[in-house]
Design a protein around this motif. Structure first.
Motif, mmCIF file in Angstrom:
data_model
loop_
_atom_site.group_PDB
_atom_site.id
_atom_site.type_symbol
_atom_site.label_atom_id
_atom_site.label_comp_id
_atom_site.label_asym_id
_atom_site.label_seq_id
_atom_site.Cartn_x
_atom_site.Cartn_y
_atom_site.Cartn_z
ATOM 1 N N ALA A 47 -3.540 10.428 -5.146
ATOM 2 C CA ALA A 47 -2.247 10.717 -4.505
ATOM 3 C C ALA A 47 -1.088 10.720 -5.498
ATOM 4 O O ALA A 47 -0.051 11.312 -5.233
ATOM 5 C CB ALA A 47 -1.975 9.699 -3.398
ATOM 6 N N ARG A 88 0.823 -1.221 0.000
ATOM 7 C CA ARG A 88 0.000 0.000 0.000
ATOM 8 C C ARG A 88 0.851 1.262 0.000
ATOM 9 O O ARG A 88 0.360 2.331 -0.342
ATOM 10 C CB ARG A 88 -0.922 0.023 1.220
ATOM 11 C CG ARG A 88 -2.144 -0.828 1.047
ATOM 12 C CD ARG A 88 -3.159 -0.615 2.166
ATOM 13 N NE ARG A 88 -4.010 -1.776 2.231
ATOM 14 C CZ ARG A 88 -3.847 -2.781 3.091
ATOM 15 N NH1 ARG A 88 -2.913 -2.714 4.018
ATOM 16 N NH2 ARG A 88 -4.624 -3.835 3.050
ATOM 17 N N ALA A 119 2.481 9.233 -0.015
ATOM 18 C CA ALA A 119 2.435 8.606 -1.341
ATOM 19 C C ALA A 119 3.694 8.975 -2.095
ATOM 20 O O ALA A 119 4.403 9.914 -1.730
ATOM 21 C CB ALA A 119 1.210 9.111 -2.114
ATOM 22 N N GLU A 171 -10.921 8.420 0.457
ATOM 23 C CA GLU A 171 -10.748 7.583 -0.743
ATOM 24 C C GLU A 171 -10.382 8.427 -1.963
ATOM 25 O O GLU A 171 -9.587 8.006 -2.804
ATOM 26 C CB GLU A 171 -12.030 6.781 -1.009
ATOM 27 C CG GLU A 171 -12.192 5.628 -0.030
ATOM 28 C CD GLU A 171 -13.588 4.993 -0.040
ATOM 29 O OE1 GLU A 171 -13.665 3.789 0.254
ATOM 30 O OE2 GLU A 171 -14.589 5.697 -0.325
ATOM 31 N N GLU A 198 -6.706 9.373 -1.555
ATOM 32 C CA GLU A 198 -5.860 8.205 -1.806
ATOM 33 C C GLU A 198 -5.782 7.919 -3.316
ATOM 34 O O GLU A 198 -4.707 7.689 -3.854
ATOM 35 C CB GLU A 198 -6.431 6.998 -1.050
ATOM 36 C CG GLU A 198 -5.728 5.686 -1.294
ATOM 37 C CD GLU A 198 -4.253 5.697 -0.904
ATOM 38 O OE1 GLU A 198 -3.890 6.430 0.043
ATOM 39 O OE2 GLU A 198 -3.470 4.985 -1.552
#
Ligand code: FES
Ligand code: FES
Lengths: 293, 157
Positions: free
Chosen positions: B130, A94, A185, B124, B127
């Protein structure tokens, strides 16, 4: 310079192509290889595209109960399909790049690149993964992850071999992964740490990332826990402290653009204590030891 | 080498493709589809995001030869004739576009998100986006656009 593009349709054909041209660079998701080609860092004799070899994108449960995960299973599928059985590896997956990168990138590619900063390596080490490699001439070799990484971007893979799969037992206890980076990220690890509890064997596995020339286990820290951990009690703060210290000593980090050696050594100790605490809380309570988020 | 694949429903072929060339280069320079943008060529910015067999990927990191025989859908393939996709409409209405360089990648990535998760939470959305960088908007209006597009698509279902 001329470069060839090889597109074997089967695994056997891929092995033959690699044997005939050892300088051919395997390409799966391309998330590492294409950066090197786009920036002219690396110009292999040929690109050996493995996307058409369907068996690489499958995973199976073998007779001995272990999972055999094809080298071409992308991170997104690993998370979705195997996250419950390989939670440490799924947590690491992830943190890889972005959704687009995880849709293409694979553990096989991470292994092939053998970068000390690759996110898969610490959980593979902590979970006793075995890497299945194969050549047309010598057949299959099974290489334990702990023996796979030989140096910075160097692995035990020979020039005529390809990575077929990795084998790993479904988690028998809690597993956690922790990674230091500047954001959540698109981050190459400053350093990382993975832990896996093996309650049946009263043993704890570890993996250190990006804090030594290769990914490596914190062997002395594992041996210390095997000897000192009381599996029927709460975690002794003194044991926890010493575990962090030994994990930190197992690293041999360098200074580079992402962080200093001193910082990395310190952070490994912190992450070792943190991940052990999460894992222990989960082991004792049966509930996740760390809040999601 | 010659490379053939389907783009936005049409069969396309390119000749004299260099073996190390990216899918992004072939789309932009050989197939006349400059919608997907080239900003970093290393997977960092997401401005080149396209669907490959229905999965969003960075086109700069796919070797052109890997697309052989497969299906590619770019930002040019989202609208139906003159009718923009609701994601594109929402980007316009919310002011989620300034210089526009990041927009095609964000639109494709947001399109995929809403297909997979029709009513995404803010977490969400963040994410999912990102890996798409925007240096102009500060992202707030992009988030507004994705929320609006999701609401409209859900209402139309
Ligand atoms: S151009 Fe492909 S991710 Fe930036
Ligand atoms: S609008 Fe300019 S980069 Fe996003």
């Amino acid at each position: 310079m001329r470069m060839e593009f090889l597109r074997p349709a089967t695994w056997a054909a891929a092995l033959e192509a690699k044997a005939a041209m050892p300088g051919a660079a395997p390409i799966q998701g391309g998330t590492d290889m294409m950066v090197e080609i786009n920036f002219d860092v690396h110009r292999p004799d040929a690109l050996l595209d493995l996307n058409r070899v369907a068996e690489l994108t499958r995973w199976t449960t073998e007779e001995d109960g272990r999972l055999r995960v094809g080298a071409g299973v992308p991170y997104t599928r690993l998370i979705d399909e195997l996250g419950d059985r390989l939670p440490g590896l799924a947590q690491a997956a992830r943190t890889v790049g972005s959704p687009q990168i995880r849709n293409r990138g694979t553990v096989g590619g991470n292994l092939g690149a053998a970068s000390p900063a690759g996110d898969s390596h610490p959980p593979l080490l902590a979970g006793d993964a075995v890497i299945e490699v194969e050549s047309a001439a010598r057949g299959v070799r099974m290489i334990p992850a702990a023996e796979f990484y030989l140096g910075v971007k160097r692995s035990a893979l020979r020039s005529d071999e390809l990575i077929r799969a990795f084998w790993m037992s479904p988690a028998s206890g809690p597993q956690y992964f922790s990674k230091v980076g500047t954001r959540n990220a698109m981050v190459i690890a400053v350093c990382s740490f993975a832990i896996a509890l093996h309650p049946g064997e009263r043993r704890v596995g570890t993996g250190i990332g990006s804090a030594a020339p290769t990914p490596r286990r914190a062997v002395a820290a594992e041996e210390f826990l095997a000897a000192e951990l009381d599996w029927d009690a709460r975690l002794d703060p003194e044991v926890l402290r010493r575990f962090g210290e030994l994990a930190s000593e197992a690293a041999s980090p360098i200074d580079d653009v992402r962080g200093t050696a001193g910082y990395r050594g310190h952070a490994i100790g912190v992450m070792a204590r943190r991940t052990l605490t999460w894992a222990w809380n989960e082991f004792r309570s049966g509930h996740p030891g760390r809040r999601a988020g | 080498m010659r490379v053939s694949f389907t783009v936005n429903g049409r069969a396309e072929t390119a000749d004299d493709v260099w073996e190390g060339e990216s899918l992004l280069y072939v789309l932009r320079e050989r197939m006349g589809l400059p919608g997907s943008k080239n900003a970093c060529e290393q997977g960092e910015c997401g401005s080149c995001t396209v669907y490959l067999d229905g999965v969003p990927v960075c086109a700069c990191l796919v070797a052109a030869g890997q697309a052989e025989g497969r299906e590619v859908r770019t930002v040019e393939g989202l609208a139906e004739g003159d009718r923009l996709d609701p994601v594109q409409e929402a980007f316009v209405e919310c002011g989620a576009v300034q210089c526009g360089f990041c927009t095609p990648g964000l639109v494709v990535q947001a399109h995929d998100l809403i297909e997979r998760i029709p009513r995404p939470s803010d977490a969400e959305i963040r994410e999912a986006l990102a890996g798409n960088l925007c240096r102009c908007t500060g992202y707030e209006k992009i988030l507004d656009a994705v929320r609006l597009a999701a609401a409209r698509k859900a209402a139309a279902r």
